[in-house]
Design a protein around this motif. Structure first.
Motif, short mmCIF file in Angstrom:
data_model
loop_
_atom_site.label_atom_id
_atom_site.label_comp_id
_atom_site.label_asym_id
_atom_site.label_seq_id
_atom_site.Cartn_x
_atom_site.Cartn_y
_atom_site.Cartn_z
N ASN A 180 19.90 -3.12 8.16
CA ASN A 180 19.85 -3.48 6.74
C ASN A 180 20.34 -4.91 6.57
OD1 ASN A 180 19.71 -3.48 3.92
ND2 ASN A 180 21.82 -2.78 3.74
N ASN A 181 19.40 -5.83 6.30
CA ASN A 181 19.80 -7.19 5.97
C ASN A 181 19.41 -7.57 4.55
OD1 ASN A 181 17.05 -7.55 6.37
ND2 ASN A 181 17.30 -8.53 8.35
N ILE A 182 19.20 -6.53 3.70
CA ILE A 182 19.09 -6.76 2.26
C ILE A 182 20.52 -6.72 1.72
CG2 ILE A 182 18.13 -5.95 0.07
CD1 ILE A 182 15.87 -4.66 1.61
N ASN A 183 21.15 -7.88 1.65
CA ASN A 183 22.59 -7.94 1.40
C ASN A 183 22.97 -7.61 -0.03
OD1 ASN A 183 23.18 -8.72 4.08
ND2 ASN A 183 22.55 -10.82 3.61
N SER A 184 22.07 -7.88 -0.98
CA SER A 184 22.39 -7.62 -2.38
C SER A 184 21.09 -7.31 -3.12
CB SER A 184 23.08 -8.82 -3.03
OG SER A 184 22.25 -9.97 -2.97
N ILE A 185 21.25 -6.70 -4.29
CA ILE A 185 20.10 -6.34 -5.13
C ILE A 185 20.24 -7.09 -6.44
CG2 ILE A 185 18.84 -4.46 -6.23
CD1 ILE A 185 20.10 -2.59 -4.11
N GLN A 186 19.33 -8.01 -6.69
CA GLN A 186 19.43 -8.87 -7.85
C GLN A 186 18.65 -8.29 -9.03
OE1 GLN A 186 21.45 -11.53 -7.64
NE2 GLN A 186 21.81 -11.00 -5.49
N VAL A 187 19.13 -8.59 -10.24
CA VAL A 187 18.39 -8.22 -11.45
C VAL A 187 17.02 -8.90 -11.41
CG1 VAL A 187 18.30 -8.46 -13.96
CG2 VAL A 187 20.46 -7.87 -12.84
N GLY A 188 15.98 -8.13 -11.67
CA GLY A 188 14.62 -8.67 -11.68
C GLY A 188 13.95 -8.65 -10.33
N GLU A 189 14.62 -8.11 -9.32
CA GLU A 189 14.05 -8.08 -7.97
C GLU A 189 13.23 -6.81 -7.77
OE1 GLU A 189 15.60 -8.93 -3.38
OE2 GLU A 189 17.03 -8.31 -4.92
N GLY A 190 12.12 -6.95 -7.06
CA GLY A 190 11.29 -5.81 -6.72
C GLY A 190 11.26 -5.62 -5.22
N PHE A 191 10.84 -4.42 -4.78
CA PHE A 191 10.85 -4.07 -3.36
C PHE A 191 9.56 -3.35 -2.98
CE2 PHE A 191 15.20 -4.25 -4.82
CZ PHE A 191 15.80 -5.06 -3.87
N GLN A 192 9.23 -3.46 -1.71
CA GLN A 192 8.11 -2.71 -1.15
C GLN A 192 8.68 -1.61 -0.28
OE1 GLN A 192 5.48 -4.89 1.52
NE2 GLN A 192 3.71 -3.80 0.74
N ALA A 193 8.14 -0.40 -0.42
CA ALA A 193 8.65 0.75 0.33
C ALA A 193 7.52 1.45 1.05
CB ALA A 193 9.35 1.73 -0.61
#
Length: 455
Positions: A120-133
């Protein structure tokens, strides 16, 4: 003497009965919180006499109450985001309830959460951020916390990125994306894509995304980095989605998690297709990797690339050339079409590429003059599957099923068929689970497709 006695029966005591019926009382036993005897005022849950309690969605101190958002994560690839503030949470914490079915999570920068490799190198989750799963099975992700204000500003980098959707309500992208750019024109937006390759493409006047939805995320390409916030603007309040019907002839290609867009403007056609015709794209092996129905407007054709998380080639490789075809819905014929000139890009695959055709002709050789075996649908399957094939003339056709050793294990058909497309239902009751091959033979044609039987 009784005439001068108080309510306690004592002469000249002066005691009287109060409004609560208490001798010598001071009305306190039946007064409400405002001090009114027999009144109706009560203390609300915030401790205020005759108050209305906290505003809906807030506590007594005016702080927003936590809420829970349910986010659908379908099997395979998708894009997701949340309007809950999770900036103090890690990706492991966020995905803990569904981790058993998570293959991989990626952000715009290529950082990953990969449970299988404990990475896991997604260190933080920012407001307005999207992700692919990518999920092995469908799950609902429940996120609890305080909702972010829809108009919260966040930074959209130049080029490609994945943005989250912060509204709790659906909205047309023409509206949502029109007024929120800070110190830069709304023309900064080049294109917006959803998880299945539908687009909002302002230059083409095209929106087949429909409405932006809570829980979803979107790939976005911009000309320059800028601050952005969602707003209920008026610029596109009368806009409507571009209506594109379902395909009849071509299947829908597999969502492989990466794609490129080919724009086909109406003025690119030397001979215009008819409404209802279908346009398709194939890789060099003949695998369908894109399809769309012509609705009379400009077309955005999504081409899907190879999913490198699997062991089989299921899309275009980088640099691979694309072949385009058109199915004529009136004549039920299929023709090869050729782009002779491009305004942008080319007919070779690049991830997140944008190509725009400038001139399209019909090839002199029509694929209506060729034989074809189509991929069985569904695949994988359990029980029955449908095998389609095309013959340009009356032909003797043999279609058999073979195992991994090349042994003939079943016959689908061995008959004479008239020219045209045909459909046969194959029942696999006598076969065990595994990988098989469907082989079609005529006097002048042989083709093989792989099929997977699960039980």
């Amino acid at each position: 003497e009784s005439s001068c006695a108080g309510c306690d029966g004592v002469a000249n005591s002066g005691l009287t009965v109060d409004e609560c019926g208490v001798c010598g009382g001071n009305n306190s036993t039946c007064s409400d919180c405002a001090g009114t005897p027999n009144g109706s005022a009560i203390i609300d849950e915030c401790g205020v006499c005759n108050g209305n309690g906290p505003d809906e969605g807030f506590d007594c101190q005016g702080n927003p109450l936590p809420i829970t958002q349910s986010i659908e994560l379908p099997e395979g690839w998708s894009l997701w985001s949340t309007y809950i503030d999770v900036s103090n949470s890690s990706m492991e914490e966020l995905m803990s309830d569904v981790v058993d079915n998570v293959t991989i999570i990626k952000n715009s920068n290529g950082n990953v959460y990969w449970p299988e490799f404990e990475l896991n190198n997604i260190n933080s989750i920012q407001v307005g951020e999207g992700f692919q799963a990518k999920m092995t099975t469908s799950e609902n992700l429940y996120v609890t916390g305080n909702a972010v204000s829809m108009d919260t500003q966040f930074t959209v980098p130049g080029g490609w990125s994945i943005i989250g959707y912060l509204s709790e309500n659906s909205m047309l992208p023409q509206t949502a994306m029109s007024d929120g750019w800070v110190q830069i024109s709304s023309e900064n937006l080049v294109i917006l894509k959803d998880e299945v390759g539908n687009v909002y493409w302002p230059e083409f006047g095209l929106n087949n995304i429909g409405y932006m939805q809570p829980g979803e995320a979107y790939q976005i390409k911009t000309n320059a980095a800028a601050s952005f916030s969602y707003t209920y603007g008026d610029n596109a309040r009368f806009a409507e989605p571009t209506q594109i019907g379902k395909n009849v002839f071509y299947d829908n290609p597999k969502n492989t998690g990466n794609n490129m867009i080919v724009g086909i403007p109406n003025n690119a056609w030397e001979i215009m297709p008819s409404v209802g015709d279908e346009i398709s794209a194939f890789d060099e092996s003949g695998m369908l990797i894109g399809s769309s129905k012509y609705a009379g407007d400009n077309i955005a054709l999504t081409l899907w690339g190879d999913d490198l998380t699997t062991n089989v080639k299921d899309g275009l490789s980088i640099g691979e050339k694309v072949t385009f075809k058109l199915w004529n819905s009136d004549m039920n014929t299929e023709s090869t079409i050729v782009v002779t000139k491009w305004d942008a890009g080319s007919d070779t695959y690049t991830i997140d590429g944008i190509s725009i055709a400038s001139n399209i002709i019909f090839s002199a050789i029509s694929s209506a003059d060729t034989y074809k075996l189509y991929q069985n649908v569904p695949n994988p399957f359990n029980g029955t599957t449908i095998v389609n094939f095309y013959v340009p003339e009356n032909s003797k056709v043999n279609i058999g099923v073979y195992n991994m050793l090349g042994e003939h294990v079943a016959e689908i058909t061995n008959n004479i068929f008239n020219a045209g497309k045909h459909e046969i239902v194959f029942n696999s009751n006598n076969l065990g689970q595994g990988t098989y091959f469907v082989r079609m033979n005529t006097d002048n044609f042989t083709s093989t497709k792989q099929m997977n039987l699960v039980k």
